[in-house]
Design a protein around this motif. Sequence first.
Motif, PDB file in Angstrom:
ATOM      1  N   TYR A 104      34.642  38.823  43.033  1.00 52.86           N
ATOM      2  CA  TYR A 104      33.301  38.710  42.456  1.00 52.86           C
ATOM      3  C   TYR A 104      33.180  39.510  41.166  1.00 52.86           C
ATOM      4  CZ  TYR A 104      28.294  38.849  41.809  1.00 52.86           C
ATOM      5  OH  TYR A 104      27.038  38.725  41.254  1.00 52.86           O
ATOM      6  N   ILE A 105      33.643  40.748  41.177  1.00 50.59           N
ATOM      7  CA  ILE A 105      33.476  41.576  39.979  1.00 50.59           C
ATOM      8  C   ILE A 105      34.391  41.097  38.854  1.00 50.59           C
ATOM      9  CG2 ILE A 105      35.159  43.381  40.609  1.00 50.59           C
ATOM     10  CD1 ILE A 105      33.145  45.396  39.395  1.00 50.59           C
ATOM     11  N   LYS A 106      35.551  40.562  39.211  1.00 47.58           N
ATOM     12  CA  LYS A 106      36.446  40.028  38.188  1.00 47.58           C
ATOM     13  C   LYS A 106      35.771  38.855  37.473  1.00 47.58           C
ATOM     14  CE  LYS A 106      40.703  39.821  36.363  1.00 47.58           C
ATOM     15  NZ  LYS A 106      41.342  40.956  35.671  1.00 47.58           N
ATOM     16  N   GLU A 107      35.153  37.987  38.241  1.00 43.13           N
ATOM     17  CA  GLU A 107      34.538  36.779  37.690  1.00 43.13           C
ATOM     18  C   GLU A 107      33.228  37.065  36.961  1.00 43.13           C
ATOM     19  OE1 GLU A 107      32.342  32.826  39.539  1.00 43.13           O
ATOM     20  OE2 GLU A 107      34.077  33.675  40.591  1.00 43.13           O
ATOM     21  N   ASN A 108      32.406  37.938  37.531  1.00 41.15           N
ATOM     22  CA  ASN A 108      31.044  38.099  37.034  1.00 41.15           C
ATOM     23  C   ASN A 108      30.836  39.286  36.104  1.00 41.15           C
ATOM     24  OD1 ASN A 108      29.228  36.040  38.662  1.00 41.15           O
ATOM     25  ND2 ASN A 108      30.753  36.838  40.076  1.00 41.15           N
ATOM     26  N   ILE A 109      31.784  40.199  36.076  1.00 38.92           N
ATOM     27  CA  ILE A 109      31.655  41.360  35.190  1.00 38.92           C
ATOM     28  C   ILE A 109      32.840  41.448  34.232  1.00 38.92           C
ATOM     29  CG2 ILE A 109      31.388  43.857  35.032  1.00 38.92           C
ATOM     30  CD1 ILE A 109      28.973  42.485  36.277  1.00 38.92           C
ATOM     31  N   PHE A 110      34.043  41.679  34.768  1.00 39.14           N
ATOM     32  CA  PHE A 110      35.182  41.961  33.897  1.00 39.14           C
ATOM     33  C   PHE A 110      35.518  40.795  32.965  1.00 39.14           C
ATOM     34  CE2 PHE A 110      36.681  44.903  37.527  1.00 39.14           C
ATOM     35  CZ  PHE A 110      35.909  45.941  37.043  1.00 39.14           C
ATOM     36  N   THR A 111      35.680  39.603  33.519  1.00 43.89           N
ATOM     37  CA  THR A 111      36.027  38.446  32.681  1.00 43.89           C
ATOM     38  C   THR A 111      34.903  38.130  31.703  1.00 43.89           C
ATOM     39  OG1 THR A 111      37.429  37.513  34.416  1.00 43.89           O
ATOM     40  CG2 THR A 111      36.668  36.006  32.700  1.00 43.89           C
ATOM     41  N   LYS A 112      33.681  38.234  32.164  1.00 43.43           N
ATOM     42  CA  LYS A 112      32.527  37.973  31.298  1.00 43.43           C
ATOM     43  C   LYS A 112      32.516  38.896  30.084  1.00 43.43           C
ATOM     44  CE  LYS A 112      27.464  37.994  31.353  1.00 43.43           C
ATOM     45  NZ  LYS A 112      26.258  38.223  32.177  1.00 43.43           N
ATOM     46  N   LEU A 113      32.943  40.146  30.267  1.00 46.07           N
ATOM     47  CA  LEU A 113      32.934  41.118  29.178  1.00 46.07           C
ATOM     48  C   LEU A 113      34.224  41.099  28.368  1.00 46.07           C
ATOM     49  CD1 LEU A 113      31.273  44.186  30.963  1.00 46.07           C
ATOM     50  CD2 LEU A 113      30.196  42.341  29.663  1.00 46.07           C
ATOM     51  N   GLY A 114      35.169  40.248  28.753  1.00 42.57           N
ATOM     52  CA  GLY A 114      36.448  40.203  28.051  1.00 42.57           C
ATOM     53  C   GLY A 114      37.415  41.281  28.495  1.00 42.57           C
ATOM     54  N   MET A 115      37.132  41.935  29.625  1.00 39.58           N
ATOM     55  CA  MET A 115      38.000  43.001  30.150  1.00 39.58           C
ATOM     56  C   MET A 115      39.084  42.363  31.020  1.00 39.58           C
ATOM     57  SD  MET A 115      34.931  45.686  31.134  1.00 39.58           S
ATOM     58  CE  MET A 115      36.007  47.095  31.491  1.00 39.58           C
ATOM     59  N   ARG A 116      40.014  41.712  30.378  1.00 40.29           N
ATOM     60  CA  ARG A 116      40.954  40.838  31.086  1.00 40.29           C
ATOM     61  C   ARG A 116      42.065  41.597  31.811  1.00 40.29           C
ATOM     62  NH1 ARG A 116      39.203  36.000  30.044  1.00 40.29           N
ATOM     63  NH2 ARG A 116      38.066  35.576  28.104  1.00 40.29           N
ATOM     64  N   ASN A 117      42.246  42.853  31.519  1.00 34.13           N
ATOM     65  CA  ASN A 117      43.272  43.641  32.201  1.00 34.13           C
ATOM     66  C   ASN A 117      42.668  44.736  33.066  1.00 34.13           C
ATOM     67  OD1 ASN A 117      45.723  42.372  31.151  1.00 34.13           O
ATOM     68  ND2 ASN A 117      45.035  43.140  29.176  1.00 34.13           N
ATOM     69  N   THR A 118      41.408  44.553  33.455  1.00 30.35           N
ATOM     70  CA  THR A 118      40.706  45.519  34.296  1.00 30.35           C
ATOM     71  C   THR A 118      40.532  44.943  35.692  1.00 30.35           C
ATOM     72  OG1 THR A 118      39.521  46.428  32.400  1.00 30.35           O
ATOM     73  CG2 THR A 118      38.568  46.828  34.563  1.00 30.35           C
ATOM     74  N   ASP A 119      40.796  45.767  36.712  1.00 32.97           N
ATOM     75  CA  ASP A 119      40.700  45.309  38.101  1.00 32.97           C
ATOM     76  C   ASP A 119      40.351  46.466  39.020  1.00 32.97           C
ATOM     77  OD1 ASP A 119      41.716  42.404  38.572  1.00 32.97           O
ATOM     78  OD2 ASP A 119      43.154  43.223  37.139  1.00 32.97           O
ATOM     79  N   PHE A 120      39.719  46.137  40.142  1.00 33.15           N
ATOM     80  CA  PHE A 120      39.708  47.031  41.299  1.00 33.15           C
ATOM     81  C   PHE A 120      41.023  46.797  42.029  1.00 33.15           C
ATOM     82  CE2 PHE A 120      35.155  47.759  40.901  1.00 33.15           C
ATOM     83  CZ  PHE A 120      34.990  49.005  41.498  1.00 33.15           C
ATOM     84  N   LEU A 121      41.765  47.860  42.297  1.00 33.11           N
ATOM     85  CA  LEU A 121      43.059  47.731  42.965  1.00 33.11           C
ATOM     86  C   LEU A 121      42.921  48.036  44.445  1.00 33.11           C
ATOM     87  CD1 LEU A 121      46.097  47.243  42.784  1.00 33.11           C
ATOM     88  CD2 LEU A 121      46.391  49.683  42.324  1.00 33.11           C
ATOM     89  N   ASN A 122      43.208  47.039  45.264  1.00 39.44           N
ATOM     90  CA  ASN A 122      43.178  47.175  46.712  1.00 39.44           C
ATOM     91  C   ASN A 122      44.611  47.125  47.236  1.00 39.44           C
ATOM     92  OD1 ASN A 122      42.863  46.996  49.468  1.00 39.44           O
ATOM     93  ND2 ASN A 122      41.325  45.373  49.401  1.00 39.44           N
ATOM     94  N   PRO A 123      45.136  48.224  47.789  1.00 39.00           N
ATOM     95  CA  PRO A 123      46.521  48.242  48.293  1.00 39.00           C
ATOM     96  C   PRO A 123      46.783  47.186  49.366  1.00 39.00           C
ATOM     97  CG  PRO A 123      45.637  50.466  48.190  1.00 39.00           C
ATOM     98  CD  PRO A 123      44.490  49.530  47.956  1.00 39.00           C
ATOM     99  N   GLU A 124      45.715  46.758  50.055  1.00 38.12           N
ATOM    100  CA  GLU A 124      45.871  45.750  51.102  1.00 38.12           C
ATOM    101  C   GLU A 124      46.075  44.352  50.506  1.00 38.12           C
ATOM    102  OE1 GLU A 124      45.901  46.501  54.540  1.00 38.12           O
ATOM    103  OE2 GLU A 124      46.167  48.448  53.573  1.00 38.12           O
ATOM    104  N   LEU A 125      45.618  44.152  49.271  1.00 36.95           N
ATOM    105  CA  LEU A 125      45.785  42.880  48.564  1.00 36.95           C
ATOM    106  C   LEU A 125      46.369  43.188  47.191  1.00 36.95           C
ATOM    107  CD1 LEU A 125      42.301  41.348  49.458  1.00 36.95           C
ATOM    108  CD2 LEU A 125      44.502  40.678  50.453  1.00 36.95           C
ATOM    109  N   PRO A 126      47.637  43.616  47.146  1.00 37.49           N
ATOM    110  CA  PRO A 126      48.219  44.129  45.892  1.00 37.49           C
ATOM    111  C   PRO A 126      48.279  43.077  44.789  1.00 37.49           C
ATOM    112  CG  PRO A 126      49.918  43.824  47.567  1.00 37.49           C
ATOM    113  CD  PRO A 126      48.595  43.615  48.254  1.00 37.49           C
ATOM    114  N   ILE A 127      47.971  43.522  43.581  1.00 39.56           N
ATOM    115  CA  ILE A 127      48.096  42.710  42.376  1.00 39.56           C
ATOM    116  C   ILE A 127      48.876  43.509  41.347  1.00 39.56           C
ATOM    117  CG2 ILE A 127      45.959  41.409  42.745  1.00 39.56           C
ATOM    118  CD1 ILE A 127      44.612  43.350  40.785  1.00 39.56           C
ATOM    119  N   GLU A 128      49.353  42.821  40.349  1.00 38.10           N
ATOM    120  CA  GLU A 128      50.076  43.515  39.284  1.00 38.10           C
ATOM    121  C   GLU A 128      49.094  44.112  38.289  1.00 38.10           C
ATOM    122  OE1 GLU A 128      53.254  42.713  35.633  1.00 38.10           O
ATOM    123  OE2 GLU A 128      52.488  41.045  36.832  1.00 38.10           O
ATOM    124  N   ILE A 129      49.192  45.414  38.097  1.00 36.72           N
ATOM    125  CA  ILE A 129      48.430  46.089  37.057  1.00 36.72           C
ATOM    126  C   ILE A 129      49.370  46.297  35.877  1.00 36.72           C
ATOM    127  CG2 ILE A 129      47.142  48.157  36.391  1.00 36.72           C
ATOM    128  CD1 ILE A 129      45.659  46.601  38.446  1.00 36.72           C
TER     129      ILE A 129
END
Length: 367
Positions: free
Chosen positions: A200-225
């Motif tokens: 939700y925050i990726k779609e509605n906040i980060f991407t909207k603001l152009g913050m394309r390399n910003t994420d909440f990192l959840n160790p249970e659902l790992p993504i590449e930072i």
Amino acid sequence: MKQLLYLSLAMCLFLTNIKAQIGNTNLNKLKTDIDLLFKAEIDEGEPGAAILVSYDSKMIIGKGYGVQNLEDNTPISTSTNFRMASLSKQFTALTILSLVDENRISLNDSLFSFFPCETFKGVTIQHLLNHTSGIIDAENIFFKEWKSEKNVTNKDFLDWYEKENRKLSKPGEKYQYNNGAYAILPLIVEKVSGQKFESYIKENIFTKLGMRNTDFLNPELPIEIKEMAHCHEKDSFGNWSRVKQHFLNGVLGAGGVYTNVEDYFKYVIALDSRTIFFNSSTHDLIFKPTVQVTPIDSDNFYYAMGWFVNENIAGHLGSWFGTNTSVRRDFEKPLTIAIFMNRNTLFQGELIKKTEDLIYQYVADNF
């Protein structure tokens, strides 16, 4: 007459050029002074820091010092992603405000309507946001009592709150900084939106603001930072080592954001231009004082939406294992100063104060 006009125009151009040259000279001196200050604090090859100075929606300084990690000595740059610690709270608050902006929730909504248990009776969303819920900080308890090797999740916090009444005081009665309360906010976002909080925050906040390399990192659902700065601490012998994964890193809301100077600058521009939300009234809530911070100090600070605020500034500090962060936003000048570190030394000396002193002197001399 034409000659006088041409002479006047020429003089104006001359003075403008002189002023620009002086301004460039002064800015170069500021950059040199900031370099000297940070290099005196951070040795080459050590974990380090990145700094952002934005004035009038322009990045006048953006630079990195030290290395992202000790394994390959990759230099820190403006695209290096740091763990934000408690600076994450301002982004968690934005997700709640986005739902308010769309009239899907109200800040006065009762938590009991989302999670019907004794702990949340009389507690509102606003109480969670401004640290006046009166509930026990679950993070403090889990630090001491968690015995499992499994990472703690937001749901674990919720389960603990639901088992019995975890109130310490009447909701709204007093301010008490509470990381556990901020862990409940992502669960509200998920319940209302039907999406995972990170999505939700990726779609509605980060991407909207152009913050394309910003994420909440959840160790249970790992993504590449990308270009992730590892967290580091120094031992009693002066040796730096990488901080291991902590079992509380999977609790999102109070912390968990990774971002960089370039992305954070885009966020600053959106704050400057008031373009985050559809309604201007929603934007006003970001920095609206809601509760006085105690003990009351001479600066008379209040808490807003993930920000400490007074009449002049908004700011916040972040601290977690091997990372320190700081941001200051001026209300009287279009100035924002942010420092991100992948080490735990930002608050041990006067680096923040000396940095701000240099920048404020430059602003006073040039604007």
